[in-house]
Motif scaffolding. Structure first.
Motif, PDB file in Angstrom:
ATOM      1  N   CYS A 181      20.482   2.905  17.755  1.00  0.00           N
ATOM      2  CA  CYS A 181      20.754   4.111  18.526  1.00  0.00           C
ATOM      3  C   CYS A 181      21.998   4.784  17.997  1.00  0.00           C
ATOM      4  O   CYS A 181      22.847   4.180  17.395  1.00  0.00           O
TER       5      CYS A 181
ATOM      6  N   TRP B 109      15.706   1.720  23.902  1.00  0.00           N
ATOM      7  CA  TRP B 109      16.547   2.510  24.786  1.00  0.00           C
ATOM      8  C   TRP B 109      18.018   2.073  24.765  1.00  0.00           C
ATOM      9  O   TRP B 109      18.827   2.588  25.539  1.00  0.00           O
TER      10      TRP B 109
ATOM     11  N   VAL C  72      20.744   4.867  24.773  1.00  0.00           N
ATOM     12  CA  VAL C  72      20.756   5.605  26.036  1.00  0.00           C
ATOM     13  C   VAL C  72      21.327   4.728  27.147  1.00  0.00           C
ATOM     14  O   VAL C  72      22.129   5.187  27.974  1.00  0.00           O
TER      15      VAL C  72
ATOM     16  N   PHE D  62      14.896   9.690  20.645  1.00  0.00           N
ATOM     17  CA  PHE D  62      15.563   8.969  21.735  1.00  0.00           C
ATOM     18  C   PHE D  62      16.417   7.829  21.203  1.00  0.00           C
ATOM     19  O   PHE D  62      17.255   7.281  21.909  1.00  0.00           O
TER      20      PHE D  62
ATOM     21  N   ALA E  34      20.415   9.620  20.884  1.00  0.00           N
ATOM     22  CA  ALA E  34      20.570   8.970  22.192  1.00  0.00           C
ATOM     23  C   ALA E  34      21.544   9.711  23.096  1.00  0.00           C
ATOM     24  O   ALA E  34      21.337   9.796  24.317  1.00  0.00           O
TER      25      ALA E  34
ATOM     26  N   VAL F 187      19.821  12.758  24.635  1.00  0.00           N
ATOM     27  CA  VAL F 187      18.850  12.333  25.638  1.00  0.00           C
ATOM     28  C   VAL F 187      19.555  11.856  26.905  1.00  0.00           C
ATOM     29  O   VAL F 187      19.166  12.203  28.030  1.00  0.00           O
ATOM     30  N   ALA F 188      20.606  11.070  26.727  1.00  0.00           N
ATOM     31  CA  ALA F 188      21.369  10.591  27.892  1.00  0.00           C
ATOM     32  C   ALA F 188      21.970  11.746  28.679  1.00  0.00           C
ATOM     33  O   ALA F 188      22.020  11.714  29.913  1.00  0.00           O
TER      34      ALA F 188
END
Length: 577
Positions: free
Chosen positions: A25, A56, A59, A245, A249, A252-253
């Motif tokens: 990420c 993920w 994020v 994503f 990241a 997106v976050a």
């Protein structure tokens, strides 16, 4: 066996439906820790196909640093039902309201699971967003195939992304080492999952955001944009591939964080709002709502206003904000979606188009009370005031025509330029001493009885029969039109629809019509089997100061849909005239 996305066979459509990614990420510093009184403090992340939830991680790190509780679903990827069940288990464990986030195939999962009461909002990250009754596979219809995306499907029906296309297909902006790790650690998904029909579409009742990566080669930007626009999501464009994503990241976050703060603010506003009272001579509960917070350039938002009596009214607002507004008022028991043919036509003509879902209908709140013309007109006033619409043309169909008459007759100076009544109920549908040509009360009692006994079948019968004239000899039925009518009807609340029968049938608009002082076009089909022309349009135009009647031989009650080309042409001429 190999399946290439360039192949238009249906099995290929299944294959593209679900891309999720694994680890790695981009890192970013948290911007601001959430306040202790923020209502939405939880986030649930749902991964796509071929991978697990560890993608993920970036994020997760950002959101937890900001004070959120973050949970990650591990989908088994064996069926839609299994993945939804896994998500529901995590949602059940939340300590309060949560933002539910899905990537790719995870978008389908959150669309079904998002009806859980702990879900406050939805974020789609390069994700699919089917409607109830649709399949994931069906979302590809009408869009060009993504030629860089290829799936290998084994004899037992499970699929993975073909290794030599993995990086180019959806992880083009990921470094070679991380892309190779994702490629070699894929989890297969049972391809039949993409054929499962959804029972729910959470985006119809929950505010939604959509993150679209500009270089997504798995779905294509056009497909993602089309889905996002259909669900009226706030759209945020970011650079990157389908793996954004991971590689984006932080961006997106930020969207997830903003969604949580926005929903929290709406909740607080709903609890404490004391909106300014309306200028209409209507009940004291009426008032305009607080306008939506300003958008950044290029963004859209799931839009609501809240009336003074606490009812959330959903609306669409498309086109240039400095253009002349056209406000559309839908009929019973439908929603603003019934104006699709007009909204797209007039926004392409350069107008600003606005359409709301009446209280208890569509995506607006399914409240128990207030299903009468005074409240309907007050809700219109709330939208008009929130958007500060001036010099607008108000167009109403059927019950919406009554709503237009009640609103326009009492609107503030400068708000309304013209009005249009299409297949509209005024002056009154019910047979009375003043209007002996109306329909007897037994007709509307029959409506109420049919709705209470089997609303779904009743709506299907109305749409497939008299509404569009499909019951007439020689008229070819259009199943998709019938299905869309039924879908809209079933979105709303049975209580609102039941009470609405009294509103559209027994309200007397005589004085409203006499009070309207703007040019008003009355459009009616002479084969309208729902609102007979002799008891409506031919009487209404005589009560209007500046009325004009246009009769359409052989046209049905649903002529704005099935004869949209003719109706749109005449509407445009009237508006420009």
């Amino acid at each position: 066996m190999e399946i290439a996305m360039i192949d238009k066979a249906r099995s290929v459509i299944f294959a593209a439906a679900a891309v999720g990614l694994l680890a790695g990420c981009s890192q970013a510093e948290p911007t601001e820790t959430i306040s202790e009184d923020q209502a939405v403090r939880n986030v649930v992340l749902v991964h796509g196909a071929f991978v697990d939830g560890s993608g993920w991680r970036g994020v997760y790190d950002i959101l937890t640093a900001r004070g959120y509780g973050v949970s990650i679903v591990q989908n088994p990827l064996t069926s839609l039902e299994d993945d939804v069940a896994a998500t529901m288990r995590v949602l059940e464990s939340q300590s309060g309201p949560a933002i539910l986030v899905g990537h790719s195939w995870g978008g389908t999962v959150i669309t079904e699971a998002g009806v859980h009461p702990n879900v406050a909002g939805l974020v789609y990250v390069s994700a699919l967003a089917p409607d109830a009754g649709e399949t994931t596979a069906g979302q590809y219809e009408g869009y060009p195939a993504a030629s860089d995306f290829v799936i290998d499907v084994s004899e037992d029906g499970f699929g993975i992304v073909r290794p030599d296309r993995f990086q180019s297909g959806f992880a083009a902006d990921l470094n070679d080492a991380d892309a190779a790790f994702l490629r070699d650690s894929q989890l297969p998904i049972r391809m039949s999952a993409f054929e499962s029909k959804l029972e729910n579409a959470a985006w119809r009742s929950k505010p939604s955001w959509a993150v679209i990566a500009s270089e997504d080669r798995a779905f294509g930007e056009g497909m993602l944009l089309g889905m996002a626009q259909r669900i009226d999501a706030e759209i945020v464009d970011i650079p990157g591939s389908h793996a954004a994503f991971i590689t984006q990241a932080a961006a997106v976050a930020d969207v997830i964080d903003r969604a949580a703060r926005h929903v929290s603010n709406r909740t607080q506003d709903h609890a404490s709002s004391q909106a300014a009272t309306s200028g209409l001579s209507l009940p004291p509960i009426i008032g305009a709502a607080k306008a939506a917070e300003p958008l950044k350039a290029g963004e859209k938002i799931m839009t609501y206003v809240t009336t003074r009596d606490g009812v959330e009214i959903f609306y669409k607002d498309w086109g240039p904000k400095d253009a002349q507004p056209i406000v559309f008022h839908h009929g019973w028991p439908l929603s603003s979606d019934d104006w699709d043919a007009q909204l797209t036509f007039f926004v392409n003509q350069g107008y600003r188009v606005v359409a709301h879902d009446r209280r208890g209908h569509g995506r607006s709140a399914q409240v128990s009370d207030g299903h009468d013309m005074d409240h309907y007109a007050a809700d219109v006033e709330a939208v008009v005031e929130a958007l500060d619409l001036r010099n607008a043309v108000h167009i109403g169909h059927s019950t919406g025509g009554g709503e237009v008459a009640r609103y326009v007759a009492r609107a503030k100076p400068g708000r309304v330029a013209k009005a249009v009544l299409i297949g509209a109920v005024p002056p009154i549908m019910l047979k009375t001493a003043d209007y002996p040509g109306g329909l007897p009360i037994e007709v509307f009692d029959g409506f109420r009885a049919a709705l209470a006994a089997d609303r779904s079948s009743f709506y299907r019968d109305v749409a497939s029969g008299p509404f569009y004239g499909f019951n007439r000899e020689g008229v070819e039925a259009r199943p998709a039109v019938v299905d869309n009518w039924w879908r809209q009807g079933m979105m709303g609340g049975a209580k609102a629809h039941y009470d609405g029968i009294k509103a559209f049938s027994e309200t007397d608009f005589t004085e409203d019509l006499k009070a309207i002082d703007v040019p008003t076009l009355v459009m009616h089909g002479d084969d309208d089997q729902i609102v007979p022309i002799d008891a409506s349009a031919k009487l209404a135009v005589k009560l209007l100061k500046k009325g004009e009647l246009k009769i359409y031989p052989g046209f049905s009650h649903g002529m704005a849909t099935v004869n949209a080309d003719v109706i749109n042409r005449d509407l445009l001429a009237f508006i420009k005239g």
